[in-house]
Every structure is written in structure tokens, then in C-alpha cells.
Enzyme design. Structure first.
Site, PDB file in Angstrom:
ATOM      1  N   ASN A 259     -10.806  -2.427  -6.222  1.00  0.00           N
ATOM      2  CA  ASN A 259      -9.840  -1.625  -7.157  1.00  0.00           C
ATOM      3  C   ASN A 259     -10.407  -1.248  -8.432  1.00  0.00           C
ATOM      4  O   ASN A 259     -10.196  -0.432  -9.219  1.00  0.00           O
ATOM      5  CB  ASN A 259      -8.311  -1.932  -7.516  1.00  0.00           C
ATOM      6  CG  ASN A 259      -7.558  -1.823  -6.145  1.00  0.00           C
ATOM      7  OD1 ASN A 259      -6.677  -2.721  -5.902  1.00  0.00           O
ATOM      8  ND2 ASN A 259      -7.908  -1.180  -5.075  1.00  0.00           N
TER       9      ASN A 259
ATOM     10  N   ASP B  32       0.841  -1.235   0.055  1.00  0.00           N
ATOM     11  CA  ASP B  32       0.087  -0.230   0.132  1.00  0.00           C
ATOM     12  C   ASP B  32       0.762   1.362  -0.186  1.00  0.00           C
ATOM     13  O   ASP B  32       2.066   1.272   0.542  1.00  0.00           O
ATOM     14  CB  ASP B  32      -1.023  -0.204   1.296  1.00  0.00           C
ATOM     15  CG  ASP B  32      -2.030   0.798   1.248  1.00  0.00           C
ATOM     16  OD1 ASP B  32      -2.221   1.380   0.142  1.00  0.00           O
ATOM     17  OD2 ASP B  32      -2.903   1.067   2.315  1.00  0.00           O
TER      18      ASP B  32
HETATM   19  C1  FPP Z   1      -1.894   0.130  -3.222  1.00  0.00           C
HETATM   20  O1  FPP Z   1      -1.488   1.382  -3.344  1.00  0.00           O
HETATM   21  C2  FPP Z   1      -1.401  -0.582  -4.449  1.00  0.00           C
HETATM   22  C3  FPP Z   1      -2.117  -1.119  -5.578  1.00  0.00           C
HETATM   23  C4  FPP Z   1      -3.575  -0.970  -5.587  1.00  0.00           C
HETATM   24  C5  FPP Z   1      -1.620  -1.720  -6.681  1.00  0.00           C
HETATM   25  C6  FPP Z   1      -0.456  -2.350  -6.324  1.00  0.00           C
HETATM   26  C7  FPP Z   1       0.519  -2.951  -7.561  1.00  0.00           C
HETATM   27  C8  FPP Z   1       1.847  -2.495  -7.701  1.00  0.00           C
HETATM   28  C9  FPP Z   1       2.760  -2.453  -6.506  1.00  0.00           C
HETATM   29  C10 FPP Z   1       2.675  -2.751  -8.925  1.00  0.00           C
HETATM   30  C11 FPP Z   1       2.298  -3.950  -9.569  1.00  0.00           C
HETATM   31  C12 FPP Z   1       2.447  -5.207  -9.199  1.00  0.00           C
HETATM   32  C13 FPP Z   1       2.980  -6.218  -9.667  1.00  0.00           C
HETATM   33  C14 FPP Z   1       2.685  -7.495  -8.718  1.00  0.00           C
HETATM   34  C15 FPP Z   1       3.977  -6.301 -10.692  1.00  0.00           C
HETATM   35  P1  FPP Z   1      -2.636   2.587  -3.491  1.00  0.00           P
HETATM   36  O2  FPP Z   1      -2.526   3.137  -4.656  1.00  0.00           O
HETATM   37  O3  FPP Z   1      -3.878   2.251  -2.976  1.00  0.00           O
HETATM   38  O4  FPP Z   1      -2.007   3.785  -2.576  1.00  0.00           O
HETATM   39  P2  FPP Z   1      -2.478   5.067  -1.793  1.00  0.00           P
HETATM   40  O5  FPP Z   1      -3.327   4.114  -0.632  1.00  0.00           O
HETATM   41  O6  FPP Z   1      -1.387   5.864  -1.293  1.00  0.00           O
HETATM   42  O7  FPP Z   1      -3.613   5.628  -2.860  1.00  0.00           O
END
Ligand code: FPP
Length: 251
Positions: free
Chosen positions: A66, A18
Site C-alpha cells: 500500500n 477490502d
Molecule cells: C482496502 O480497500 C483497504 C485498505 C487499504 C485500508 C483499510 C483501512 C481501513 C478499513 C480504515 C482504517 C483502519 C483502521 C484499523 C481504523 P481498498 O482501498 O484497496 O479498496 P479497493 O480495492 O476498492 O480500491
């Protein structure tokens, strides 16, 4: 820093990655740049986990919820996932890592599913770490899909209610065949499970860090793992029972 004891590692490490969006916004960058940097952290954690001898690594890469993000971000995330899997398959072969996917794959775009199938087929015979990507995944959705499949088997006469044990129910989950996670790391300071592995996390040790996922480093991973090693896991037993069990198993 306390050295990592290779005999006291989690067999199964799960991660809620996250803070990509916040990492980007704090730098006046687009959210997708945060996800791109997050993918670099994924590479490091996969490599380190396999090197340390962790047998199962499960990453929460895209939740059922998501899908409600802006269409542009969803599209960019799908493209990033596809690119990552394609680019990393050769490395997975070199490191003997097997790809696995949990979640509702029916909702994923065809090209992403094709890429996943290809990567899973190619790495199917690998005997090292199992890397599970949770994609379009939600714990409640997984539980209801499992219940629906079980109900269908009951209707078809394959199962009767007296045969329904926790072990049988588990075999209907997406994670059937995987052990429960021993350790869960969540980055970015949020202290919740967010619909991740609701059944499987029953006795998992939880670890939360303020660091956003793109800033999560090897040192932080090692710090988390040494913290895990200091925990006493009792599984509902008393401390005395656990140490006696330890005495017996050490004989
Ligand atoms: C949460 O951060 C993360 C995600 C919804 C996506 C996770 C994806 C990756 C780490 C990259 C690609 C994955 C792989 C396996 C190659 P957020 O966007 O919710 O962060 P925030 O809460 O700060 O908005």
C-alpha cells in the site's frame, strides 16, 4: 438465521478489509471517504467480536504494498489510523481490549508509531480480546525478517540447525505468541490472500463475500460466523478420525 453457538466461535478471526476505494468510487466520492466509512465498520467488528467472546481479532489495515498508492491517499490513511487509535483507546479500556501491532514498524511515520506505542502501553494489562493491527505488513516480508533474525541467532551461536522446528520458527514471526487464525473473512469479492499471514493461514477456513468493507454489517458478520460453525476442520486427518477425536474430547 442459525444462532451463533458461543462454543464454536473462531478463537482467532482475521479480516482483509477490502473494497473501501470501490465503495467510494461507486458513489462518486473520494477514496478516503471509503476508508473513513471503513473505519466505522472496524468499530462495529471490534465491538461485536469482543462481545461474542472472540479472543483474537487481526485486521489487515495497511499492506507493505500500500506504500505505492498515491502519496495523498497514504497520508490520509495514516492520519485516519492515528485518529482512530487515539479516539478508540478509551473504549478499548472499557472493553478490556489489548492493542497489538504486526508489520514493519520502521516504515511507519514517527507520529503513528508514537500513537501506537501509547495505545499499546495503555492497554497492555487488558485481559480481554487482543486486537492486532497489521500495518505496513506483508507475509513474505515478515517471513524474510524472521529468517534474518534466526540467521543472526545462529551466527551468534544461540541456535543450531537441528533445533529449527516449526514451533521455533514461529516464535520469530511478528505473530509469535498469537494462535493461528481459525477463520479469515475477505470482503469485496476478491478471492485471494494478498500476502497476508502466509505462514499462519495454513489451516485457516476462508470466507469471501461480495460486500465492500464499508457496507459489511453485523448481520453479515453473524452470517460468516455461522458459516464457520458448519465447517469440518480436519487438519489433514480423515473425517472419521475427527469424529472419534470429538467423541473422546466430549467424554
Ligand atoms: C482496502 O480497500 C483497504 C485498505 C487499504 C485500508 C483499510 C483501512 C481501513 C478499513 C480504515 C482504517 C483502519 C483502521 C484499523 C481504523 P481498498 O482501498 O484497496 O479498496 P479497493 O480495492 O476498492 O480500491
Amino acid at each position: 438465521m442459525i444462532p451463533i453457538d458461543p462454543h464454536k466461535l473462531p478463537v482467532h478471526l482475521a479480516v482483509i478489509m477490502d473494497g473501501n476505494g470501490r465503495w467510494a468510487q461507486q458513489r462518486m466520492l473520494r477514496r478516503i471517504v471509503g476508508h473513513q466509512r471503513g473505519a466505522e465498520t472496524v468499530k462495529m467488528v471490534v465491538e461485536q467480536s469482543s462481545l461474542l467472546g472472540i479472543k483474537y481479532l487481526t485486521l489487515f489495515a495497511f499492506s507493505s504494498e500500500n506504500w505505492s498508492r498515491p502519496a495523498l491517499e497514504v497520508r490520509a490513511l495514516m492520519t485516519l489510523l492515528k485518529k482512530y487509535i487515539r479516539q478508540e483507546t478509551a473504549r478499548m479500556m472499557r472493553k478490556n481490549i489489548r492493542y497489538n501491532v504486526i508489520g514493519n514498524r520502521n516504515d511507519l511515520p514517527d507520529d503513528v508509531n508514537e500513537t501506537l506505542d501509547e495505545a499499546m502501553q495503555k492497554t497492555a494489562a487488558n485481559t480481554g480480546m487482543v486486537l492486532t493491527l497489521a500495518l505496513s505488513y506483508g507475509g513474505r516480508q515478515e517471513l524474510s525478517r524472521a529468517a534474518a533474525r534466526l540467521a543472526q541467532d545462529a551466527v551468534d551461536g544461540l541456535v543450531t540447525p537441528d533445533k529449527i522446528t516449526t514451533e521455533l520458527f514461529e516464535s520469530y514471526l511478528d505473530t509469535g505468541g498469537l494462535p493461528d487464525p481459525d477463520f479469515l473473512i475477505r470482503t469485496s469479492g476478491e478471492m485471494r490472500i494478498s500476502n497476508f499471514l502466509l505462514w499462519q493461514l495454513a489451516y485457516t477456513e476462508l470466507y469471501f463475500t461480495e460486500t465492500n468493507w464499508p457496507d459489511f454489517t453485523i448481520n453479515e458478520l453473524h452470517k460468516a460466523l455461522t458459516d464457520f460453525q458448519s465447517r469440518e476442520r480436519r487438519f489433514g486427518l480423515t473425517s472419521d478420525q475427527i469424529s472419534r477425536r470429538g467423541d473422546i474430547s466430549n467424554v
